[in-house]
Design an enzyme around this catalytic site. Structure first.
Site, PDB file in Angstrom:
ATOM      1  CG  HIS A 166      -0.202  -0.097   2.538  1.00 26.60           C
ATOM      2  ND1 HIS A 166       0.190  -1.305   3.069  1.00 26.60           N
ATOM      3  CD2 HIS A 166       0.216   0.844   3.413  1.00 26.60           C
ATOM      4  CE1 HIS A 166       0.805  -1.105   4.221  1.00 26.60           C
ATOM      5  NE2 HIS A 166       0.850   0.207   4.444  1.00 26.60           N
ATOM      6  CG  HIS A 189       1.187   5.465   4.370  1.00 29.80           C
ATOM      7  ND1 HIS A 189       0.473   5.392   5.542  1.00 29.80           N
ATOM      8  CD2 HIS A 189       1.898   4.302   4.291  1.00 29.80           C
ATOM      9  CE1 HIS A 189       0.740   4.247   6.154  1.00 29.80           C
ATOM     10  NE2 HIS A 189       1.607   3.569   5.415  1.00 29.80           N
TER      11      HIS A 189
HETATM   12  P1  AMP Z   1       2.241   0.381   7.413  1.00 33.63           P
HETATM   13  O1  AMP Z   1       2.027  -1.092   7.147  1.00 33.63           O
HETATM   14  O2  AMP Z   1       3.253   0.650   8.499  1.00 33.63           O
HETATM   15  O3  AMP Z   1       2.582   1.163   6.162  1.00 33.63           O
HETATM   16  O4  AMP Z   1       0.925   1.026   7.989  1.00 33.63           O
HETATM   17  C1  AMP Z   1      -0.337   0.449   7.975  1.00 33.63           C
HETATM   18  C2  AMP Z   1      -1.346   1.549   8.191  1.00 33.63           C
HETATM   19  O5  AMP Z   1      -2.635   0.984   8.160  1.00 33.63           O
HETATM   20  C3  AMP Z   1      -1.223   2.327   9.516  1.00 33.63           C
HETATM   21  O6  AMP Z   1      -0.985   3.701   9.244  1.00 33.63           O
HETATM   22  C4  AMP Z   1      -2.582   2.107  10.185  1.00 33.63           C
HETATM   23  O7  AMP Z   1      -3.052   3.255  10.865  1.00 33.63           O
HETATM   24  C5  AMP Z   1      -3.472   1.733   9.002  1.00 33.63           C
HETATM   25  N1  AMP Z   1      -4.609   0.907   9.332  1.00 33.63           N
HETATM   26  C6  AMP Z   1      -4.607  -0.299   9.974  1.00 33.63           C
HETATM   27  N2  AMP Z   1      -5.864  -0.781  10.074  1.00 33.63           N
HETATM   28  C7  AMP Z   1      -6.679   0.131   9.496  1.00 33.63           C
HETATM   29  C8  AMP Z   1      -8.087   0.201   9.285  1.00 33.63           C
HETATM   30  N3  AMP Z   1      -8.913  -0.765   9.705  1.00 33.63           N
HETATM   31  N4  AMP Z   1      -8.593   1.285   8.633  1.00 33.63           N
HETATM   32  C9  AMP Z   1      -7.763   2.274   8.210  1.00 33.63           C
HETATM   33  N5  AMP Z   1      -6.422   2.255   8.371  1.00 33.63           N
HETATM   34  C10 AMP Z   1      -5.886   1.202   9.010  1.00 33.63           C
END
Ligand code: AMP
Ligand code: ZN
Length: 150
Positions: free
Chosen positions: A105, A107
């Site tokens: 994903h 950001h």
């Molecule tokens: P990363 O894998 O470190 O790039 O980050 C994963 C991101 O997913 C984090 O910023 C979390 O806040 C976000 N996240 C996890 N679960 C959810 C959810 N159910 N809805 C929205 N964002 C989420």
């Protein structure tokens, strides 16, 4: 039945399938985008492929293009409607880079003048030779990947 690969234990697959709720901001055949539940700044969006691919290295080529197109649309909408003056696009890949959810994903983080989010520190190479040798070594390894159209 989805035409995309799914991991039934993956939180983002569940969000894409609609079994976990999300605040969707954009979707198309390949991509789903929604607000991060713990935003770095107001309007922080996660742009994910509908298919379950663990990291950027696992993405099929066409999916990468679809993600970049979607990020452009989302970022444009953020600049128009969130009042941000800029944005960062960040993808964490593998644990040392801080990846927590192993469904690839991006950001998209809105940035505002004086928002206080600090930049990463910039380091220095020992000298020009070290920098050029490193570039050569990466280039050698990147070349076969280019031929495989990664
Ligand atoms: P990363 O894998 O470190 O790039 O980050 C994963 C991101 O997913 C984090 O910023 C979390 O806040 C976000 N996240 C996890 N679960 C959810 C959810 N159910 N809805 C929205 N964002 C989420
Ligand atoms: Zn997934």
């Amino acid at each position: 039945m989805s035409k995309h690969p799914v991991d039934e234990n993956c939180i983002f697959c569940k969000i894409v399938a609609g079994t976990i709720p999300s605040a969707c901001v954009y979707e198309d055949e390949e991509v789903y985008a929604f607000l991060d539940v713990n935003p770095i700044s107001r309007g922080h969006v996660l742009v994910v492929p509908r298919g379950h691919y663990r990291t950027l290295l696992n993405l099929p080529a066409g999916t990468g293009e679809a993600l970049v197109s979607a990020m452009r649309v989302v970022a444009g909408a953020l600049m128009e409607h969130c009042g941000c003056g800029g944005f960062n696009c960040i993808s964490n890949n593998f644990s040392p880079a801080g990846q927590l959810v192993f469904h690839s994903h991006w950001h998209v983080v809105p940035r505002f003048d004086g928002d206080g989010l600090s930049a990463w520190p910039g380091g220095k190479y020992k000298d020009d030779t070290e920098m050029r040798q490193l570039a050569e070594s990466i280039k050698e390894r990147a070349a076969p990947a280019r031929r495989r159209n990664l």
